[in-house]
Design a protein around this motif. Structure first.
Motif, PDB file in Angstrom:
ATOM      1  N   LEU A 165      56.055  41.640  33.762  1.00 24.34           N
ATOM      2  CA  LEU A 165      54.862  41.093  34.730  1.00 24.34           C
ATOM      3  C   LEU A 165      54.106  41.718  35.542  1.00 24.34           C
ATOM      4  CD1 LEU A 165      57.364  37.878  35.960  1.00 24.34           C
ATOM      5  CD2 LEU A 165      55.232  37.730  34.506  1.00 24.34           C
ATOM      6  N   LEU A 182      51.661  43.690  33.197  1.00 24.79           N
ATOM      7  CA  LEU A 182      50.687  42.808  32.573  1.00 24.79           C
ATOM      8  C   LEU A 182      49.637  42.565  33.869  1.00 24.79           C
ATOM      9  CD1 LEU A 182      49.556  40.364  30.829  1.00 24.79           C
ATOM     10  CD2 LEU A 182      51.169  38.821  31.867  1.00 24.79           C
ATOM     11  N   ILE A 226      47.481  43.274  26.490  1.00 26.22           N
ATOM     12  CA  ILE A 226      47.792  42.058  27.313  1.00 26.22           C
ATOM     13  C   ILE A 226      48.465  40.786  26.398  1.00 26.22           C
ATOM     14  CG2 ILE A 226      46.646  39.860  28.242  1.00 26.22           C
ATOM     15  CD1 ILE A 226      44.464  41.639  29.364  1.00 26.22           C
ATOM     16  N   GLY A 227      48.100  40.780  25.055  1.00 26.88           N
ATOM     17  CA  GLY A 227      48.714  40.016  24.004  1.00 26.88           C
ATOM     18  C   GLY A 227      50.128  40.486  23.721  1.00 26.88           C
ATOM     19  N   HIS A 240      52.201  42.183  25.856  1.00 30.62           N
ATOM     20  CA  HIS A 240      53.061  41.798  26.805  1.00 30.62           C
ATOM     21  C   HIS A 240      53.270  40.286  27.053  1.00 30.62           C
ATOM     22  CE1 HIS A 240      52.419  45.672  28.239  1.00 30.62           C
ATOM     23  NE2 HIS A 240      52.577  46.018  29.431  1.00 30.62           N
ATOM     24  N   LEU A 241      52.459  39.281  26.881  1.00 29.05           N
ATOM     25  CA  LEU A 241      52.622  37.904  27.018  1.00 29.05           C
ATOM     26  C   LEU A 241      53.415  37.619  25.968  1.00 29.05           C
ATOM     27  CD1 LEU A 241      48.961  36.467  27.410  1.00 29.05           C
ATOM     28  CD2 LEU A 241      50.764  36.439  28.937  1.00 29.05           C
ATOM     29  N   PHE A 258      57.576  35.972  26.507  1.00 28.64           N
ATOM     30  CA  PHE A 258      57.711  34.920  25.764  1.00 28.64           C
ATOM     31  C   PHE A 258      59.195  35.029  25.248  1.00 28.64           C
ATOM     32  CE2 PHE A 258      58.534  32.731  21.784  1.00 28.64           C
ATOM     33  CZ  PHE A 258      58.224  31.254  22.164  1.00 28.64           C
TER      34      PHE A 258
END
Length: 248
Positions: free
Chosen positions: A91, A94, A108-109, A111-112, A116
């Motif tokens: 977090l 990110l 960014i993708g 880390h997301l 998840f």
């Protein structure tokens, strides 16, 4: 019954505050004299150092301390605590990318997607920590070397010592990274996939959860293999060019 473990990490908000504080210290104190262009990246490396190697030890201890650990076993308190430790780090990192590098869609993708996986393991399935923490160990076992290499790379054109560290670390780091991401990681994912596809987790972990884990991990490993392959090509080109200059 879950055995009581003396090591339990703080809760998520406190862990996030820890990484946020480390980032601020890195940006405003540790790297205050560095170029504004590389200070954010260097600060990100410092929080990565604060997460990577500790995560390997925490994850290993959390898995080894649970005799019932399996790919579909219920998470222990310690395992959930380690998952929150990594959630807090990702977090914070990110946030770093959203503030300083909002156009870096790949990271960014990544880390997301990683968040998840951690969040579904911790809060949705509450199972499968062996799979997720095992992958975390493989991902972070190269963290110390990679972050030192990254810091050296950022300064190698300005500082001679940094250039020497970069040249010294590159071959062993590339070898270690290649072994972990190119061989050990795929084998672990194969064992994990075989377990879930066999139906052994049926009724324990929702199918969409473990399927999404596999998709995310396979994508991440594929990108890692492409990245290290490009670095090997650059290294051979650089070393070949230096050799040609010496022989002239």
């Amino acid at each position: 019954m879950e055995t009581q473990n003396p090591i339990i990490l703080p809760h998520l908000p406190i862990l996030f505050s820890f990484f946020f504080t480390v980032y601020l210290i890195a940006y405003f104190i540790v790297f205050r004299t560095w170029s504004p262009k590389i200070r954010p990246e260097a600060s990100s490396c410092l929080i990565s150092l604060s997460h990577g190697t500790p995560a390997v030890f925490f994850s290993s201890y959390a898995l080894l301390s649970d005799p019932a650990t399996g790919f579909a076993a219920a998470n222990t308190r310690l395992q959930n605590s380690v998952l929150e430790f990594s959630v807090a780090y990702f977090l914070m990192d990110l946030l770093h990318y959203l503030v300083f590098f909002p156009g870096d869609v790949l990271f960014i993708g990544h880390h997301l997607a990683t968040l998840f996986v951690f969040l579904t393991c911790r809060y949705v399935a509450s199972r499968g920590a062996l799979a997720v923490l095992g992958l975390l160990i493989l991902a972070e076992v190269t963290s110390l070397c990679q972050n030192v290499w990254t810091l050296a790379n950022a300064r190698r054109r300005e500082v001679e010592f940094a250039a020497k560290v970069y040249d010294f670390l590159s071959p062993p780091f590339y070898v270690l990274y290649s072994i972990v991401r190119g061989f050990v990681g795929p084998y672990f994912v194969y064992r994990m996939t075989a377990f879930y596809v066999s139906g052994a987790a049926e009724g324990l972990i929702p199918r969409w959860v473990w399927l999404s884990w596999i998709v995310v991990v396979v994508a991440a490993i594929s990108v890692s293999i492409m990245w290290i392959s490009n670095l090997w090509v650059e290294l051979f080109r650089d070393r070949s060019g230096k050799l040609e200059k010496k022989t002239r």
